[in-house]
Design a protein around this motif. Structure first.
Motif, PDB file in Angstrom:
ATOM      1  N   MET A  70       0.837  -1.200   0.000  1.00  0.00           N
ATOM      2  CA  MET A  70       0.000   0.000   0.000  1.00  0.00           C
ATOM      3  C   MET A  70       0.876   1.255   0.000  1.00  0.00           C
ATOM      4  O   MET A  70       1.824   1.348   0.755  1.00  0.00           O
ATOM      5  CB  MET A  70      -0.826   0.007   1.294  1.00  0.00           C
ATOM      6  CG  MET A  70      -2.306   0.152   1.028  1.00  0.00           C
ATOM      7  SD  MET A  70      -3.218   0.082   2.568  1.00  0.00           S
ATOM      8  CE  MET A  70      -3.652   1.784   2.735  1.00  0.00           C
ATOM      9  N   THR A  71       0.546   2.206  -0.903  1.00  0.00           N
ATOM     10  CA  THR A  71       1.342   3.455  -0.918  1.00  0.00           C
ATOM     11  C   THR A  71       1.001   4.297   0.297  1.00  0.00           C
ATOM     12  O   THR A  71      -0.166   4.441   0.629  1.00  0.00           O
ATOM     13  CB  THR A  71       0.976   4.305  -2.166  1.00  0.00           C
ATOM     14  OG1 THR A  71       0.371   3.487  -3.123  1.00  0.00           O
ATOM     15  CG2 THR A  71       2.173   4.984  -2.706  1.00  0.00           C
ATOM     16  N   PRO A  72       2.044   4.862   0.960  1.00  0.00           N
ATOM     17  CA  PRO A  72       1.749   5.701   2.105  1.00  0.00           C
ATOM     18  C   PRO A  72       0.957   6.938   1.684  1.00  0.00           C
ATOM     19  O   PRO A  72       1.170   7.477   0.598  1.00  0.00           O
ATOM     20  CB  PRO A  72       3.130   6.100   2.635  1.00  0.00           C
ATOM     21  CG  PRO A  72       4.079   5.825   1.525  1.00  0.00           C
ATOM     22  CD  PRO A  72       3.470   4.765   0.671  1.00  0.00           C
ATOM     23  N   LYS A  73       0.031   7.359   2.550  1.00  0.00           N
ATOM     24  CA  LYS A  73      -0.803   8.513   2.229  1.00  0.00           C
ATOM     25  C   LYS A  73       0.065   9.770   2.221  1.00  0.00           C
ATOM     26  O   LYS A  73       0.816  10.018   3.156  1.00  0.00           O
ATOM     27  CB  LYS A  73      -1.896   8.636   3.295  1.00  0.00           C
ATOM     28  CG  LYS A  73      -2.991   9.605   2.907  1.00  0.00           C
ATOM     29  CD  LYS A  73      -4.090   9.598   3.961  1.00  0.00           C
ATOM     30  CE  LYS A  73      -5.118  10.655   3.611  1.00  0.00           C
ATOM     31  NZ  LYS A  73      -6.116  10.808   4.658  1.00  0.00           N
ATOM     32  N   GLN A  74      -0.066  10.560   1.135  1.00  0.00           N
ATOM     33  CA  GLN A  74       0.760  11.771   1.049  1.00  0.00           C
ATOM     34  C   GLN A  74       0.245  12.819   2.033  1.00  0.00           C
ATOM     35  O   GLN A  74      -0.956  12.978   2.230  1.00  0.00           O
ATOM     36  CB  GLN A  74       0.714  12.341  -0.370  1.00  0.00           C
ATOM     37  CG  GLN A  74       1.727  13.466  -0.532  1.00  0.00           C
ATOM     38  CD  GLN A  74       1.666  14.087  -1.923  1.00  0.00           C
ATOM     39  OE1 GLN A  74       0.981  13.587  -2.800  1.00  0.00           O
ATOM     40  NE2 GLN A  74       2.385  15.172  -2.129  1.00  0.00           N
ATOM     41  N   ARG A  75       1.190  13.511   2.658  1.00  0.00           N
ATOM     42  CA  ARG A  75       0.825  14.560   3.599  1.00  0.00           C
ATOM     43  C   ARG A  75       0.096  15.685   2.875  1.00  0.00           C
ATOM     44  O   ARG A  75       0.424  16.028   1.756  1.00  0.00           O
ATOM     45  CB  ARG A  75       2.104  15.116   4.252  1.00  0.00           C
ATOM     46  CG  ARG A  75       1.805  16.036   5.410  1.00  0.00           C
ATOM     47  CD  ARG A  75       3.030  16.777   5.890  1.00  0.00           C
ATOM     48  NE  ARG A  75       2.717  17.546   7.078  1.00  0.00           N
ATOM     49  CZ  ARG A  75       2.044  18.694   7.073  1.00  0.00           C
ATOM     50  NH1 ARG A  75       1.618  19.205   5.929  1.00  0.00           N
ATOM     51  NH2 ARG A  75       1.782  19.326   8.203  1.00  0.00           N
ATOM     52  N   ARG A  76      -0.906  16.256   3.550  1.00  0.00           N
ATOM     53  CA  ARG A  76      -1.628  17.399   2.995  1.00  0.00           C
ATOM     54  C   ARG A  76      -1.429  18.620   3.883  1.00  0.00           C
ATOM     55  O   ARG A  76      -1.264  18.506   5.089  1.00  0.00           O
ATOM     56  CB  ARG A  76      -3.132  17.096   2.910  1.00  0.00           C
ATOM     57  CG  ARG A  76      -3.494  16.061   1.866  1.00  0.00           C
ATOM     58  CD  ARG A  76      -5.003  15.949   1.704  1.00  0.00           C
ATOM     59  NE  ARG A  76      -5.620  17.200   1.297  1.00  0.00           N
ATOM     60  CZ  ARG A  76      -5.630  17.679   0.047  1.00  0.00           C
ATOM     61  NH1 ARG A  76      -5.038  16.992  -0.911  1.00  0.00           N
ATOM     62  NH2 ARG A  76      -6.204  18.822  -0.249  1.00  0.00           N
ATOM     63  N   ASN A 130      -1.395  23.558  -0.624  1.00  0.00           N
ATOM     64  CA  ASN A 130      -1.169  22.112  -0.706  1.00  0.00           C
ATOM     65  C   ASN A 130      -0.590  21.731  -2.069  1.00  0.00           C
ATOM     66  O   ASN A 130       0.386  20.982  -2.155  1.00  0.00           O
ATOM     67  CB  ASN A 130      -2.493  21.375  -0.468  1.00  0.00           C
ATOM     68  CG  ASN A 130      -2.323  19.871  -0.475  1.00  0.00           C
ATOM     69  OD1 ASN A 130      -1.649  19.300   0.369  1.00  0.00           O
ATOM     70  ND2 ASN A 130      -2.922  19.216  -1.458  1.00  0.00           N
ATOM     71  N   GLN A 166     -10.188  17.165   6.017  1.00  0.00           N
ATOM     72  CA  GLN A 166     -10.579  16.200   4.975  1.00  0.00           C
ATOM     73  C   GLN A 166      -9.397  15.342   4.550  1.00  0.00           C
ATOM     74  O   GLN A 166      -8.277  15.799   4.513  1.00  0.00           O
ATOM     75  CB  GLN A 166     -11.137  16.946   3.767  1.00  0.00           C
ATOM     76  CG  GLN A 166     -12.560  17.434   4.001  1.00  0.00           C
ATOM     77  CD  GLN A 166     -13.072  18.307   2.863  1.00  0.00           C
ATOM     78  OE1 GLN A 166     -12.351  18.565   1.909  1.00  0.00           O
ATOM     79  NE2 GLN A 166     -14.289  18.765   2.987  1.00  0.00           N
TER      80      GLN A 166
END
Length: 259
Positions: free
Chosen positions: A1-7, A226, A259
């Motif tokens: 799973m790709t790590p969630k990109q920081r927002r 962002n 979000q």
């Protein structure tokens, strides 16, 4: 799973001037001429009201900034309302840094102390970093644009230092702190839009958490920051927020940020 990109997230602020919560046009602060000061908003509520509001909405990483004298008691009340969650800046030195951490600050923010005579002093940075710990130190590299460069501004953004905001210098500073706060002083408090070029550069340069402040005027600016910074830079809203007399809904912005 790709790590969630920081927002990019919304970071709140409490700016204090003569003991009251105010929103001020950053470029008009002066030790020399009070008549030049342009104030967008003066709160009827005390600083602890805003600290409590940020706590109730779980808005981490906010900062309390003391703009000039007669703000210490007001700042301490704000910090006490949400201990160990708000940062403190304005007149912080190696002599009083621990006192502010004891008063409930999560981190201390320094600028002017690092620039005696307008010149960067690495030894002072090393001293204060050793004193409080790198993880408790935020370096404020607030700046003004000069030609195609940004130079660090100190002393309520009145005095331009010799340090350029660029990757090389940010990398040096990042060895001794774990966060940057960057006010774009030329657009601070004007609600006329962010310095997009600076935000984009910061996204390319920074390697530690960074908050940009200056010019945010709509909720869409959070998405702009962002996009421009690749999620590396957070955004402070001040004068444009409805809680500070502006038009941007605080509640809607909190929702958008989560979000």
């Amino acid at each position: 799973m790709t790590p969630k990109q920081r927002r990019s997230r919304f970071r709140p602020c409490i700016d204090l001037h003569e003991g009251q919560v105010k929103q001020i046009v950053g470029g008009t602060l002066s030790d020399r001429n009070d008549e030049e000061l342009k104030t967008n908003f003066v709160a009827t509520q005390p600083p602890e009201y805003f600290a409590g509001k940020y706590r109730d909405n779980n808005l981490e990483g906010g900062h309390v900034i003391k703009l000039g004298p007669w703000n210490d008691e007001a700042a301490k009340r704000a910090l006490a309302e949400w201990r160990d969650h708000l940062q403190i800046g304005g007149g912080i030195t190696a002599d009083n840094a621990k006192e502010w951490l004891d008063a409930g600050a999560s981190k201390i923010i320094v600028t002017s102390y690092l620039f005696p005579g307008g010149n960067f002093d690495l030894e002072r940075l090393q001293t204060i970093s050793s004193l409080v710990g790198k993880d408790k130190l935020v370096v404020d590299v607030s700046c003004r644009r000069r030609g195609d460069k940004w130079l660090v501004a100190m002393n309520k953004w009145q005095d331009i230092t010799t340090m350029e905001v660029n990757k090389e210098n940010l990398d040096i500073l990042a060895q001794y702190c774990n966060e940057f706060l960057i006010h774009a002083a030329d657009v601070e408090g004007l609600c006329q839009g962010i310095d997009e070029e600076l935000v984009k550069k910061l996204g390319e340069w920074v390697t530690i958490p960074t908050t940009y402040a200056g010019g945010a005027k709509s909720i869409s600016d959070l998405e702009t920051v962002n996009r421009l910074s690749g999620g590396q830079v957070d955004l402070t809203y001040g004068s444009s927020l409805d809680i500070f007399g502006g038009v941007v809904s605080f509640d809607e912005l909190v929702k958008a940020s989560k979000q």
